[in-house]
Design an enzyme around this catalytic site. Structure first.
Site, PDB file in Angstrom:
ATOM      1  N   HIS A 185     119.800  34.456  27.705  1.00  0.00           N
ATOM      2  CA  HIS A 185     119.732  33.157  27.649  1.00  0.00           C
ATOM      3  C   HIS A 185     118.384  32.673  27.996  1.00  0.00           C
ATOM      4  O   HIS A 185     117.416  33.433  27.933  1.00  0.00           O
ATOM      5  CB  HIS A 185     120.640  32.704  28.781  1.00  0.00           C
ATOM      6  CG  HIS A 185     120.225  33.052  30.216  1.00  0.00           C
ATOM      7  ND1 HIS A 185     119.133  33.048  31.028  1.00  0.00           N
ATOM      8  CD2 HIS A 185     121.237  33.757  31.186  1.00  0.00           C
ATOM      9  CE1 HIS A 185     119.353  33.395  31.900  1.00  0.00           C
ATOM     10  NE2 HIS A 185     120.310  34.007  32.207  1.00  0.00           N
ATOM     11  N   HIS A 231     115.975  34.474  30.153  1.00  0.00           N
ATOM     12  CA  HIS A 231     115.431  35.523  29.993  1.00  0.00           C
ATOM     13  C   HIS A 231     114.364  35.445  28.866  1.00  0.00           C
ATOM     14  O   HIS A 231     113.472  36.050  28.793  1.00  0.00           O
ATOM     15  CB  HIS A 231     116.470  36.574  29.378  1.00  0.00           C
ATOM     16  CG  HIS A 231     117.593  36.969  30.166  1.00  0.00           C
ATOM     17  ND1 HIS A 231     118.949  36.480  29.996  1.00  0.00           N
ATOM     18  CD2 HIS A 231     117.563  37.842  31.274  1.00  0.00           C
ATOM     19  CE1 HIS A 231     119.576  36.767  30.990  1.00  0.00           C
ATOM     20  NE2 HIS A 231     118.911  37.738  31.560  1.00  0.00           N
ATOM     21  N   GLN A 253     124.849  49.107  40.024  1.00  0.00           N
ATOM     22  CA  GLN A 253     124.823  48.165  40.917  1.00  0.00           C
ATOM     23  C   GLN A 253     126.000  47.029  40.975  1.00  0.00           C
ATOM     24  O   GLN A 253     125.833  45.953  41.864  1.00  0.00           O
ATOM     25  CB  GLN A 253     123.477  47.206  40.361  1.00  0.00           C
ATOM     26  CG  GLN A 253     123.611  46.538  39.240  1.00  0.00           C
ATOM     27  CD  GLN A 253     122.332  45.965  38.595  1.00  0.00           C
ATOM     28  OE1 GLN A 253     121.316  46.720  38.240  1.00  0.00           O
ATOM     29  NE2 GLN A 253     122.322  44.690  38.438  1.00  0.00           N
TER      30      GLN A 253
HETATM   31  P1  AMP Z   1     119.828  39.999  34.560  1.00  0.00           P
HETATM   32  O1  AMP Z   1     119.855  40.261  32.904  1.00  0.00           O
HETATM   33  O2  AMP Z   1     120.698  38.983  34.889  1.00  0.00           O
HETATM   34  O3  AMP Z   1     119.665  41.324  35.276  1.00  0.00           O
HETATM   35  O4  AMP Z   1     118.308  39.504  34.559  1.00  0.00           O
HETATM   36  C1  AMP Z   1     117.248  40.012  34.028  1.00  0.00           C
HETATM   37  C2  AMP Z   1     115.871  39.364  34.686  1.00  0.00           C
HETATM   38  O5  AMP Z   1     116.080  37.882  34.150  1.00  0.00           O
HETATM   39  C3  AMP Z   1     115.778  39.208  36.124  1.00  0.00           C
HETATM   40  O6  AMP Z   1     114.519  39.398  36.635  1.00  0.00           O
HETATM   41  C4  AMP Z   1     116.310  37.910  36.444  1.00  0.00           C
HETATM   42  O7  AMP Z   1     115.873  37.508  37.520  1.00  0.00           O
HETATM   43  C5  AMP Z   1     115.736  36.973  35.362  1.00  0.00           C
HETATM   44  N1  AMP Z   1     116.687  35.863  35.016  1.00  0.00           N
HETATM   45  C6  AMP Z   1     118.042  35.681  34.910  1.00  0.00           C
HETATM   46  N2  AMP Z   1     118.262  34.455  35.089  1.00  0.00           N
HETATM   47  C7  AMP Z   1     117.179  33.707  35.108  1.00  0.00           C
HETATM   48  C8  AMP Z   1     116.669  32.286  35.215  1.00  0.00           C
HETATM   49  N3  AMP Z   1     117.704  31.522  35.088  1.00  0.00           N
HETATM   50  N4  AMP Z   1     115.471  32.015  35.203  1.00  0.00           N
HETATM   51  C9  AMP Z   1     114.416  33.083  35.534  1.00  0.00           C
HETATM   52  N5  AMP Z   1     114.734  34.217  35.261  1.00  0.00           N
HETATM   53  C10 AMP Z   1     116.162  34.714  35.283  1.00  0.00           C
END
Ligand code: AMP
Length: 286
Positions: A33, A36, A60
């Site tokens: 989204h 990312h 995880q």
């Molecule tokens: P995930 O795919 O959810 O594991 O996230 C991958 C990376 O994107 C992680 O470092 C998250 O902290 C970051 N991330 C996810 N959502 C957001 C957001 N709304 N704002 C900033 N970073 C994000």
């Protein structure tokens, strides 16, 4: 370019290194989204080469969590990344990451104690292990993580520090919708009604942050917010104010001390269920 095996990944990386290029890594679990994408643009800005990893990491997830239904759509992810100029997508199959005889894990303590760990005991072991693997596979100069997962960011900083891993961890601010909800791949689970209610989580932690910044007691500020969330229909797992670096508990700074004592940076962190969706959020105490 999507890479699925370690040998071609290392070949690409060796070629970039030979050309003197710096490398940024953005670890993700896909279902990308705008949050990312903001991080992906930052990766590209900070280094000559930017690599996004997409891997839904079973280690995880707890046994009763949403591993099976976690959204996966590699083609949609590739389309979203196509404008950003990412140099490679590292999307290894499960057996490449965890072969049958896989038997080594990284178990972080420190910043990993409490908060998420009380409710998801396996989580940071899974995260620290996969990230350490990604860091050694890619050997990037920097890896970018969102503040959205604030405890995760601090745990990764600690893992890198403790194991002397030769990269820099860069934290990036949380990207939100206009009404304040932190973007998350899990937001697709929310019903229309829950989606309308969800921004309250951020409102309440901002209120806690404001009260604590003004010298209010942490215990009463978090209790009031917790009650308001519960009354609105959230099932709160934790809401607390912690040291922003170590995530250790902090005591309120009393009002009226003159001069005011020098305060450590603090962070408000929350996790709560809205129906079948687990939401986490956090904000700084300014
Ligand atoms: P995930 O795919 O959810 O594991 O996230 C991958 C990376 O994107 C992680 O470092 C998250 O902290 C970051 N991330 C996810 N959502 C957001 C957001 N709304 N704002 C900033 N970073 C994000």
């Amino acid at each position: 370019m999507v890479i699925r095996k370690l040998a071609p990944l290392r070949k690409s990386i060796a070629a970039w290194r030979a050309a003197g290029d710096s490398i940024a890594l953005l670890p993700t679990m896909g279902a990308l989204h705008e949050g990312h994408l903001r991080l992906a643009r930052l990766a590209k800005k900070k280094c000559d080469r930017a690599l996004v990893s997409i891997f839904v990491n079973p280690a995880q997830f707890g046994p009763h969590e949403d591993l099976k239904r976690y959204p996966r759509d590699l083609n949609a992810d590739l389309a979203l990344l196509s404008d950003i100029g990412i140099d490679a997508i590292w999307a290894p199959p499960l057996a490449q990451v965890y072969p049958d005889d896989f038997a080594t894990t990284i178990v972080p303590a420190g910043a990993a104690l409490e908060l998420e760990t009380q409710f998801r005991p396996q989580f940071f072991t899974g995260v620290a292990t996969i990230c350490t693997k990604l860091f050694t596979q890619v050997a990037p100069d920097i890896a970018i993580f969102g503040e959205k997962d604030y405890q995760q960011l601090q745990v990764i900083r600690q893992t890198v520090r403790d194991l002397d891993l030769p990269l820099k961890i860069v934290g990036a601010p949380t990207v939100r919708t206009r009404d304040g909800l932190a973007l998350s791949s899990r937001n697709v689970y929310l019903s229309d009604e829950e989606r309308l209610l969800a921004p309250m989580l951020y409102k309440e932690i901002k209120t806690v942050a404001g009260k604590v910044a003004a010298g209010g007691r942490i215990g009463s500020a978090t209790a009031v917010a917790g009650k308001a969330l519960t009354k609105a229909g959230f099932k709160v797992e934790y809401i607390d104010v912690r040291d922003a670096a170590t995530l250790a508990p902090v005591k309120s700074v009393g009002k009226g001390t003159n001069p005011a004592p020098k305060r450590r940076a603090m962070r408000v962190l929350v996790a709560a269920w809205l129906g079948k969706t687990r939401l986490i959020d956090n904000c700084a105490v300014k």
